[in-house]
Structure formats: C-alpha cells, structure tokens
Design a protein around this motif. Structure first.
Motif, PDB file in Angstrom:
ATOM      1  N   GLU A 166      18.681  21.022   7.352  1.00 21.19           N
ATOM      2  CA  GLU A 166      18.941  20.647   9.174  1.00 21.19           C
ATOM      3  C   GLU A 166      17.288  20.776   9.507  1.00 21.19           C
ATOM      4  O   GLU A 166      17.644  20.953  10.873  1.00 21.19           O
ATOM      5  CB  GLU A 166      19.946  22.143   8.978  1.00 21.19           C
ATOM      6  CG  GLU A 166      20.235  22.177  10.221  1.00 21.19           C
ATOM      7  CD  GLU A 166      21.244  23.987  10.536  1.00 21.19           C
ATOM      8  OE1 GLU A 166      21.202  23.988  11.479  1.00 21.19           O
ATOM      9  OE2 GLU A 166      21.670  23.954   9.531  1.00 21.19           O
ATOM     10  N   TYR A 167      17.142  21.255   9.085  1.00 23.55           N
ATOM     11  CA  TYR A 167      15.472  22.011   9.512  1.00 23.55           C
ATOM     12  C   TYR A 167      14.359  21.521   8.735  1.00 23.55           C
ATOM     13  O   TYR A 167      13.143  21.171   9.543  1.00 23.55           O
ATOM     14  CB  TYR A 167      15.213  23.650   9.587  1.00 23.55           C
ATOM     15  CG  TYR A 167      16.155  24.622   9.521  1.00 23.55           C
ATOM     16  CD1 TYR A 167      16.195  24.625  11.322  1.00 23.55           C
ATOM     17  CD2 TYR A 167      16.550  24.847   9.003  1.00 23.55           C
ATOM     18  CE1 TYR A 167      17.286  25.024  11.265  1.00 23.55           C
ATOM     19  CE2 TYR A 167      17.788  26.337   9.199  1.00 23.55           C
ATOM     20  CZ  TYR A 167      18.223  26.158  10.732  1.00 23.55           C
ATOM     21  OH  TYR A 167      19.114  26.917  11.298  1.00 23.55           O
ATOM     22  N   TYR A 168      14.167  21.204   7.683  1.00 24.57           N
ATOM     23  CA  TYR A 168      13.476  19.901   7.152  1.00 24.57           C
ATOM     24  C   TYR A 168      13.920  18.752   6.660  1.00 24.57           C
ATOM     25  O   TYR A 168      14.218  19.084   5.653  1.00 24.57           O
ATOM     26  CB  TYR A 168      12.792  21.014   6.019  1.00 24.57           C
ATOM     27  CG  TYR A 168      11.975  22.233   6.654  1.00 24.57           C
ATOM     28  CD1 TYR A 168      11.221  22.013   6.918  1.00 24.57           C
ATOM     29  CD2 TYR A 168      13.122  22.902   6.580  1.00 24.57           C
ATOM     30  CE1 TYR A 168      10.733  23.134   7.552  1.00 24.57           C
ATOM     31  CE2 TYR A 168      11.995  24.530   6.760  1.00 24.57           C
ATOM     32  CZ  TYR A 168      11.533  24.776   7.329  1.00 24.57           C
ATOM     33  OH  TYR A 168      10.695  26.073   8.230  1.00 24.57           O
ATOM     34  N   PRO A 169      13.366  17.866   6.901  1.00 27.00           N
ATOM     35  CA  PRO A 169      14.094  16.566   6.506  1.00 27.00           C
ATOM     36  C   PRO A 169      13.429  16.513   5.317  1.00 27.00           C
ATOM     37  O   PRO A 169      12.138  16.005   5.387  1.00 27.00           O
ATOM     38  CB  PRO A 169      13.619  15.615   8.216  1.00 27.00           C
ATOM     39  CG  PRO A 169      13.873  15.860   8.989  1.00 27.00           C
ATOM     40  CD  PRO A 169      13.442  17.136   8.991  1.00 27.00           C
ATOM     41  N   ASN A 170      14.183  15.955   4.499  1.00 27.05           N
ATOM     42  CA  ASN A 170      13.741  14.895   3.214  1.00 27.05           C
ATOM     43  C   ASN A 170      12.623  16.071   2.816  1.00 27.05           C
ATOM     44  O   ASN A 170      11.938  15.910   2.271  1.00 27.05           O
ATOM     45  CB  ASN A 170      12.841  13.794   3.535  1.00 27.05           C
ATOM     46  CG  ASN A 170      13.409  13.234   4.441  1.00 27.05           C
ATOM     47  OD1 ASN A 170      14.262  12.660   3.557  1.00 27.05           O
ATOM     48  ND2 ASN A 170      13.051  12.294   4.571  1.00 27.05           N
ATOM     49  N   PRO A 171      13.487  17.653   2.120  1.00 26.27           N
ATOM     50  CA  PRO A 171      13.107  18.703   2.224  1.00 26.27           C
ATOM     51  C   PRO A 171      11.879  18.428   0.580  1.00 26.27           C
ATOM     52  O   PRO A 171      10.817  19.363   0.156  1.00 26.27           O
ATOM     53  CB  PRO A 171      14.005  19.740   1.778  1.00 26.27           C
ATOM     54  CG  PRO A 171      15.024  19.388   1.804  1.00 26.27           C
ATOM     55  CD  PRO A 171      14.499  17.539   2.862  1.00 26.27           C
ATOM     56  N   GLU A 172      12.818  17.535   0.401  1.00 22.45           N
ATOM     57  CA  GLU A 172      11.507  17.793  -1.901  1.00 22.45           C
ATOM     58  C   GLU A 172      11.207  16.499  -1.695  1.00 22.45           C
ATOM     59  O   GLU A 172       9.839  16.333  -2.381  1.00 22.45           O
ATOM     60  CB  GLU A 172      12.931  17.185  -2.301  1.00 22.45           C
ATOM     61  CG  GLU A 172      14.109  18.222  -2.815  1.00 22.45           C
ATOM     62  CD  GLU A 172      15.197  18.056  -3.701  1.00 22.45           C
ATOM     63  OE1 GLU A 172      14.957  17.011  -4.507  1.00 22.45           O
ATOM     64  OE2 GLU A 172      15.621  18.422  -3.322  1.00 22.45           O
ATOM     65  N   GLU A 173      10.159  15.787  -0.394  1.00 21.19           N
ATOM     66  CA  GLU A 173       9.530  14.543  -0.229  1.00 21.19           C
ATOM     67  C   GLU A 173       8.498  15.882  -0.074  1.00 21.19           C
ATOM     68  O   GLU A 173       7.455  16.335   0.770  1.00 21.19           O
ATOM     69  CB  GLU A 173       9.566  14.599   0.579  1.00 21.19           C
ATOM     70  CG  GLU A 173       8.532  13.000   0.772  1.00 21.19           C
ATOM     71  CD  GLU A 173       9.142  12.120   2.147  1.00 21.19           C
ATOM     72  OE1 GLU A 173       8.212  11.672   3.234  1.00 21.19           O
ATOM     73  OE2 GLU A 173      10.480  12.059   2.150  1.00 21.19           O
ATOM     74  N   PHE A 174       7.219  15.485  -0.976  1.00 20.63           N
ATOM     75  CA  PHE A 174       5.954  16.047  -0.278  1.00 20.63           C
ATOM     76  C   PHE A 174       5.372  15.143   0.645  1.00 20.63           C
ATOM     77  O   PHE A 174       4.562  13.784   0.521  1.00 20.63           O
ATOM     78  CB  PHE A 174       4.557  15.244  -1.720  1.00 20.63           C
ATOM     79  CG  PHE A 174       3.746  16.236  -1.528  1.00 20.63           C
ATOM     80  CD1 PHE A 174       3.087  17.690  -1.614  1.00 20.63           C
ATOM     81  CD2 PHE A 174       2.430  15.379  -1.337  1.00 20.63           C
ATOM     82  CE1 PHE A 174       2.140  18.392  -1.891  1.00 20.63           C
ATOM     83  CE2 PHE A 174       1.039  16.040  -1.179  1.00 20.63           C
ATOM     84  CZ  PHE A 174       0.974  17.232  -1.075  1.00 20.63           C
ATOM     85  N   ASN A 175       5.048  15.707   1.485  1.00 19.59           N
ATOM     86  CA  ASN A 175       4.819  15.305   3.010  1.00 19.59           C
ATOM     87  C   ASN A 175       3.726  16.015   3.739  1.00 19.59           C
ATOM     88  O   ASN A 175       4.584  17.106   4.276  1.00 19.59           O
ATOM     89  CB  ASN A 175       5.464  14.893   3.945  1.00 19.59           C
ATOM     90  CG  ASN A 175       5.844  14.012   4.778  1.00 19.59           C
ATOM     91  OD1 ASN A 175       4.120  14.315   5.361  1.00 19.59           O
ATOM     92  ND2 ASN A 175       6.111  14.206   5.792  1.00 19.59           N
ATOM     93  N   PRO A 176       2.802  16.516   3.550  1.00 22.31           N
ATOM     94  CA  PRO A 176       2.137  17.254   4.202  1.00 22.31           C
ATOM     95  C   PRO A 176       1.964  17.622   5.392  1.00 22.31           C
ATOM     96  O   PRO A 176       1.562  18.394   6.311  1.00 22.31           O
ATOM     97  CB  PRO A 176       0.739  17.632   3.470  1.00 22.31           C
ATOM     98  CG  PRO A 176       1.115  16.506   2.826  1.00 22.31           C
ATOM     99  CD  PRO A 176       1.854  15.779   2.449  1.00 22.31           C
TER     100      PRO A 176
END
Length: 83
Positions: free
Chosen positions: A34-44
């Motif tokens: 809800e707050y972090y789209p694709n939370p498991e993706e490494f995306n600094p």
C-alpha cells in the motif's frame, strides 16, 4: 517496540490476552505494498523524491529501541552526498 495489551483483544481471529506483550516487526512496515509498490524488488531509486507518511518508514527503529548508529549513518550519508 512493544506494547502491553490492557484488555483481551481479538485481531483477525487471534486472541491477545490482557497482559501479553505485543512486539512490532518493523521490517513488515516496509513490506506493505500500500505504501511501497513492489516492496521485494531492489530499487534504491524508489526513495528519490519520496515523501513518507508517519509510521510507514522506520529504518532505524523507534523510541527506546532506536538504533544507536542512526545519527552517524545520517551524517555519513550527508557527507557522501557532497563528495
């Protein structure tokens, strides 16, 4: 980051009896899509121009359990930004 139940509480079918201590798993806050789209993706880059909402970003913990190195880390990030 814990709290004590002051009365019996039922949350989604789970009973938390009065007097039990409830702990917050801070990492789970950062995994909420809800707050972090694709939370498991490494995306600094997700943090570029990102404004957090209160209680949704706790990288160093909170309260009496705040990481003792939090201020040092923030200082180091500031220095690196200007080099």
């Amino acid at each position: 980051m814990s709290r004590e139940a002051t009365s019996d509480v039922n949350i989604k079918g789970y009973l938390i009896p009065k007097g039990w201590r409830v702990l917050i798993w801070a990492r789970a806050i950062h995994m909420n899509p809800e707050y972090y789209p694709n939370p498991e993706e490494f995306n600094p880059s997700r943090w570029n121009e990102y404004t957090t909402k209160a209680g949704t970003f706790l990288p160093f913990g909170a309260g009496s359990r705040l990481c003792p190195g939090a201020d040092l880390t923030k200082l180091e990030m500031t220095i690196d930004a200007y080099e």
